[in-house]
Design a protein around this motif. Structure first.
Motif, short mmCIF file in Angstrom:
data_model
loop_
_atom_site.label_atom_id
_atom_site.label_comp_id
_atom_site.label_asym_id
_atom_site.label_seq_id
_atom_site.Cartn_x
_atom_site.Cartn_y
_atom_site.Cartn_z
N ARG A 159 0.84 -1.21 0.00
CA ARG A 159 0.00 0.00 0.00
C ARG A 159 0.87 1.25 0.00
NH1 ARG A 159 -5.22 0.83 3.76
NH2 ARG A 159 -5.58 3.03 3.40
N ARG A 160 1.76 1.34 0.98
CA ARG A 160 2.79 2.38 0.98
C ARG A 160 4.04 1.71 1.57
NH1 ARG A 160 -0.89 4.34 -1.30
NH2 ARG A 160 -1.60 6.51 -1.31
N PHE A 210 2.42 8.05 -6.89
CA PHE A 210 2.53 8.54 -5.51
C PHE A 210 3.96 8.85 -5.08
CE2 PHE A 210 -1.08 5.61 -5.76
CZ PHE A 210 -2.11 6.46 -5.38
N GLU A 215 3.14 12.76 0.60
CA GLU A 215 1.79 12.52 1.13
C GLU A 215 1.75 12.71 2.65
OE1 GLU A 215 -0.61 9.37 -1.22
OE2 GLU A 215 1.31 8.46 -0.74
N THR A 219 4.79 5.86 7.68
CA THR A 219 5.13 4.56 7.06
C THR A 219 6.25 3.92 7.86
OG1 THR A 219 6.68 5.64 5.56
CG2 THR A 219 4.45 5.26 4.73
N SER A 224 8.47 -1.69 4.03
CA SER A 224 9.15 -1.53 2.75
C SER A 224 10.30 -2.52 2.59
CB SER A 224 9.62 -0.10 2.55
OG SER A 224 9.95 0.51 3.74
N TYR A 239 11.77 12.80 -1.88
CA TYR A 239 10.82 12.28 -2.88
C TYR A 239 10.98 12.94 -4.24
CZ TYR A 239 7.99 16.46 -2.06
OH TYR A 239 7.56 17.75 -1.97
N ASP A 246 5.98 3.21 -9.48
CA ASP A 246 5.56 2.74 -8.15
C ASP A 246 4.49 1.66 -8.24
OD1 ASP A 246 3.31 4.34 -8.65
OD2 ASP A 246 3.91 5.92 -7.24
N ALA A 267 3.46 1.52 -3.90
CA ALA A 267 2.45 2.45 -3.43
C ALA A 267 1.22 2.30 -4.31
CB ALA A 267 2.96 3.89 -3.51
N ASN A 269 -3.46 2.36 -3.78
CA ASN A 269 -4.58 2.40 -2.85
C ASN A 269 -5.26 1.04 -2.80
OD1 ASN A 269 -4.20 4.96 -1.86
ND2 ASN A 269 -5.24 5.90 -3.60
N GLN A 272 -2.54 -3.56 2.05
CA GLN A 272 -1.20 -4.16 2.04
C GLN A 272 -1.33 -5.68 1.87
OE1 GLN A 272 1.72 -2.44 2.47
NE2 GLN A 272 3.20 -4.03 2.93
#
Ligand SMILES: NC(=O)c1ccc[n+]([C@@H]2O[C@H](COP(=O)([O-])OP(=O)(O)OC[C@H]3O[C@@H](n4cnc5c(N)ncnc54)[C@H](O)[C@@H]3O)[C@@H](O)[C@H]2O)c1
Length: 366
Positions: A159-160, A210, A215, A219, A224, A239, A246, A267, A269, A272
């Protein structure tokens, strides 16, 4: 007792320090860690100190010339795998190079060609194969329990989960994003279980939605992929430097008439870990997480969950198994699990995914 292999590590960042150094150290009867090298000499020095390694260098070539190791772990960002692997092979070492072997089929093939020409082994740490579930799946497929495998899907969707401790997000150093980070593991494992059917065409999509924005989300390094944390002060993350994809997806046609779908993100929406990994075969199917065998029993459709022996339950457990396997291969005790033709098939498929995304239609791979 057989001679111990003298091992050196080039690149002492996250994976060098939290997977390679401890996994080699866990083989004290077979291996002696003799040197580290990193273009950031303070990292080479601190990992050497942390693992009782007698030598550390800021220049990998100087290390190779002076130490003449038997085995070298190459743990740098992707774009430096090829030159450092070739330098180590030419210095007479066997090499364990991190995944992806290199960004591109031509470079990957050259690495194997050099290994063959100098008579040394090249191991690529496709560690997703080195788990109980993966070995069980491979055994089901090899024994014919799936029959003709005609379709598969895999999803490694974060997700991120952008890795922010190094230069993963920069094309200049890594050439690609989640495709080369986590997609390559998923595709490698799936194609290996399926018996390495050649990928002949790909229709791919890569996007950046993203990663190049702030954002301001909370995280974690663990989300990651830094499963064992970090043993060093990370490079400051910006960033604005993010210029890889991504999210990516690819539809791949296989030479045997089958096909598979790959989806991968750092990344998106999506929950996860959403999406599933499965293989469809004429005699049975496999689904992952947990591993299930889908088949018929008499008049009944039945799902069974194999009791796969559990592994050591630590971060980067696959690396520990891989290093032990590499030692056994070098001692002539077993066959190599991650083979040249499999690694090249996967990297050529990923070339196809990127090429297709660029031109906007399916590309043939020759
Ligand atoms: N198999 C896995 O599960 C797994 C997991 C994470 C990372 N990786 C792979 O490991 C590699 C490194 O990832 P990381 O997370 O450790 O990155 P990192 O940024 O934490 O570490 C890379 C290290 O390499 C050093 N370096 C860069 N260029 C160099 C050069 N030319 N010579 C010597 N040292 C150099 C950097 O200074 C840094 O210390 C990548 O290819 C990545 O895909 C594999």
């Amino acid at each position: 007792m057989s001679k111990k292999f003298r091992v050196a590590i080039i690149g002492t960042g996250m994976i060098g320090s939290t997977a390679h150094a401890p996994a080699w150290s866990a083989l004290p009867d077979d291996v002696e860690l003799v040197a580290t090298a990193d273009i950031l000499p303070e990292r080479a020095e601190s990992v050497a100190a942390g693992f009782d390694i007698p030598n550390h260098y800021g220049d990998p070539q100087k290390m190779l010339d002076e130490i003449q190791p038997d085995i070298v772990s190459v743990c740098t960002p992707n774009c430096y795998h090829k030159p450092l692997t070739i330098a180590a092979l030419k210095a007479g070492a066997h090499v364990l190079c991190e995944k992806p072997i290199a960004p591109g089929y031509a470079d990957a093939k050259e690495m194997y060609d050099v290994a063959e020409s100098v008579g040394r082994e090249l191991f690529i740490t496709q560690t997703a194969r080195f788990s109980g579930d993966s070995f069980a799946a491979k055994e089901y497929a090899s024994k014919g329990m799936l029959g003709d495998m005609y379709y598969a899907e895999t999803a490694t969707l974060r997700r991120r989960g952008i890795p922010k401790w190094g230069v993963f997000h920069m094309k200049e150093h890594n050439a690609g994003g989640p495709v080369y980070d986590i997609g390559v593991h998923a595709l490698d494992m799936l194609i290996w279980v399926m018996g390495n059917p050649k990928v002949v065409a790909v229709s791919g999509q890569t996007v950046l939605k993203f990663g190049n924005k702030d954002e301001n989300l909370a995280t974690s390094l663990f989300d990651s992929g830094a499963d064992a944390g970090l043993l060093f002060e990370p490079r400051p993350y910006d960033y604005h430097e993010f210029d890889v994809e991504d999210f990516a997806s690819g539809y791949m046609r296989l030479e045997n008439g089958g096909s598979l779908v790959l989806r991968t993100s750092w990344a998106a929406n999506v929950q996860q870990g959403a999406g599933s990994t499965f293989i469809l075969g004429t005699e049975g199917g496999l689904m992952w997480d947990p591993l299930r065998y889908i088949s018929n029993q008499g008049r009944y459709m039945a799902d069974s969950t194999p009791h796969v022996p559990s592994g050591p339950g630590k971060a980067f457990a696959g690396h520990y198994q891989y290093m032990a396997h590499a030692v056994r291969v070098l001692r002539g005790e077993e066959e190599k699990i991650v083979k040249r033709e499999e690694v090249l098939n996967v990297i050529r498929a990923l070339d196809g995914l990127y090429a297709s995304a660029e031109v906007g239609h399916e590309v043939q791979i020759d």
